[in-house]
Design a protein around this motif. Sequence first.
Motif, PDB file in Angstrom:
ATOM      1  N   PRO A 162       0.728   1.951 -12.561  1.00 13.29           N
ATOM      2  CA  PRO A 162      -0.195   0.942 -12.022  1.00 13.29           C
ATOM      3  C   PRO A 162       0.329  -0.470 -12.243  1.00 13.29           C
ATOM      4  O   PRO A 162       1.263  -0.691 -13.027  1.00 13.29           O
ATOM      5  CB  PRO A 162      -1.473   1.183 -12.839  1.00 13.29           C
ATOM      6  N   TYR A 166      -2.449   4.283  -3.545  1.00 15.48           N
ATOM      7  CA  TYR A 166      -2.522   3.160  -4.485  1.00 15.48           C
ATOM      8  C   TYR A 166      -2.202   1.871  -3.733  1.00 15.48           C
ATOM      9  O   TYR A 166      -1.522   1.894  -2.693  1.00 15.48           O
ATOM     10  CB  TYR A 166      -1.553   3.350  -5.658  1.00 15.48           C
ATOM     11  N   GLN A 183       0.830  -1.196   0.000  1.00 16.99           N
ATOM     12  CA  GLN A 183       0.000   0.000   0.000  1.00 16.99           C
ATOM     13  C   GLN A 183       0.867   1.250   0.000  1.00 16.99           C
ATOM     14  O   GLN A 183       1.804   1.361   0.776  1.00 16.99           O
ATOM     15  CB  GLN A 183      -0.901  -0.009   1.238  1.00 16.99           C
ATOM     16  N   LYS A 192       6.223   4.328  -8.154  1.00 21.20           N
ATOM     17  CA  LYS A 192       5.023   4.696  -7.402  1.00 21.20           C
ATOM     18  C   LYS A 192       3.930   5.300  -8.270  1.00 21.20           C
ATOM     19  O   LYS A 192       2.752   5.290  -7.891  1.00 21.20           O
ATOM     20  CB  LYS A 192       5.372   5.661  -6.272  1.00 21.20           C
ATOM     21  N   ASP A 193       4.275   5.823  -9.443  1.00 24.24           N
ATOM     22  CA  ASP A 193       3.292   6.488 -10.293  1.00 24.24           C
ATOM     23  C   ASP A 193       2.721   5.587 -11.381  1.00 24.24           C
ATOM     24  O   ASP A 193       1.892   6.034 -12.182  1.00 24.24           O
ATOM     25  CB  ASP A 193       3.909   7.737 -10.942  1.00 24.24           C
ATOM     26  N   GLU A 213      -2.591  -5.815  -5.600  1.00 27.16           N
ATOM     27  CA  GLU A 213      -3.855  -5.958  -4.867  1.00 27.16           C
ATOM     28  C   GLU A 213      -4.513  -7.307  -5.126  1.00 27.16           C
ATOM     29  O   GLU A 213      -5.088  -7.924  -4.220  1.00 27.16           O
ATOM     30  CB  GLU A 213      -4.798  -4.819  -5.248  1.00 27.16           C
TER      31      GLU A 213
END
Length: 544
Positions: free
Chosen positions: A185, A142, A131, A182-183, A146
């Motif tokens: 997906p 984000y 997370q 981190k940016d 997941e």
Amino acid sequence: MAGFDSRGRSSDLKRHFSTREGMYAQMDRPSFDRIIRTQCPTQHYPPMKVSFLSLKKGGDTSTAEERLLFNAGRDLLFFPFYGLNKSVDQSRPLDRRIYKGSFPTCHSFNLMTRSVDSAHLVIGFSTGPIQLFNPIKREVMYIFNEDRTVDRTGVTCVQWVQGTESLFLASHRSGSLYLYHKDLPCSSHAPHYSSSRSVGDCLIYTNKNKAKNPQARWTIGKSAINQFEFSPDLKHIAIVSQDGILRVLDYPDANHMFSRMKSYFGGLLCLSWSSDGKFIATGGEDDLVLIWSVEDERPVARGEAHRSWISTIRFDPYVHGRLASSEPFEVWADGDDDGDHPMSPDGAVGPPGSPRPVLYRLGSVGQDATLILWDLYENDLLGKQLHSRTGTRSRVSMTVCASRSAPAENQKSNDTSIPDTRQKSASPTLVDLATVSIQALTIEDLNLITPVVNKKIAYEWLTDLVFREDCIVTVAQDGAIRFWARPEQTKLLDAEKTQSKSVENTTDSERQPTLGTGAAVASLPLSQKSGEEEVTISSPGTVV
């Protein structure tokens, strides 16, 4: 006679200890106990870990605000930290997140993007998700992995890549290490990697889709990765795994494996680089502290004071080099074999006029609930000559063979590279290292270091150790976070306490906070209301 605490346990735990530089004292404030112990954490919960965050106001470091974050069972708690002489209201955290279906196992702040308004925190979970969270705004930015399409095993360690604002690494129990941006997906399906390339016993993959996470995958051996850490110059990464092997690779290219060394037996659980990058300290299930020379690619010293598994080991960057001082000493003279060598109080020996040794301070904690501090000198660690079992001095080298070799028949269980000296075989032990085999050193070939501090300071096993400029922080699995003021801070706080008592004796006006009991508790400003949020992981890998 020892007393007992409110839970009927003996209260004879140590509250202070002495080193060369002076007395360390446990602080009554701040203290984190009650909010955690109500949860009754057990050994089934992941180890408690702490992270500190300094939020600078503009470029003025003197006005920085500090925060403290730690995981405890299913909870993640975020508190203000006011320093050593002020308490914190444990009932009013800045944020408290309760997770269902999974446990937070590790966390790391991005020190490049921090500000008073924002902080990027990555949190690894026992079921595999990662997370990205902003604790200042209480915002989940984000959730990586997941759906567990990247890796279905628990996260063991996360770290931001120092010097970058967007990249972080995460290791899993599967033995894989992933690089994330981190940016970007994650894909809704399993990532497609390019063909692998081999570096020793590691396989390096890159994602074919550069717009999706993870950017890269490193498969490190076949066992769970327990911890990894970057070297101070950011050019190497050291990794310890459950197979008991320490691996050192270059970063970020991973084109060469510089070292591959094995524990005495069992898994390696923790590691730490020295502040100059010359040595790596490891600890694990063999109860041994081992010091590895990065240049020589071999172990050079050992410590044998722990009575159970070592959970965390760290070099103290605030003591490094400070105590290599004025005491006379003598170093070993080559060819002097009379066995009578004068030794100074710091343990270094050699001829007059030799360069001063450099001191390393090393700390370790483990399941025996003890804090152990070790003092190391560079002259001892860099010395090429070691004492052999016969008492003569000889250079012990690690002979590299071109072909693979089978383990020696007298080798201890788990394919050790440091064989048990109680074995009667005098032949050298060869350990299969996949691409090369290295002649093993016996335990007695390594310099034995003795602790300068060995104190039981907790009721439950100790899980974390942090060296700060003003104190040492220890964490126990029962939720006890203790702050041990360094000698200079102890003297300063004692002076403040004496001054405050003097004021109390002369006037009944407003009193200054003092060290010890009876101090006022510092509560949070009204604008900083405590928060508590329940986060459910209803199915493995899904955070709701």
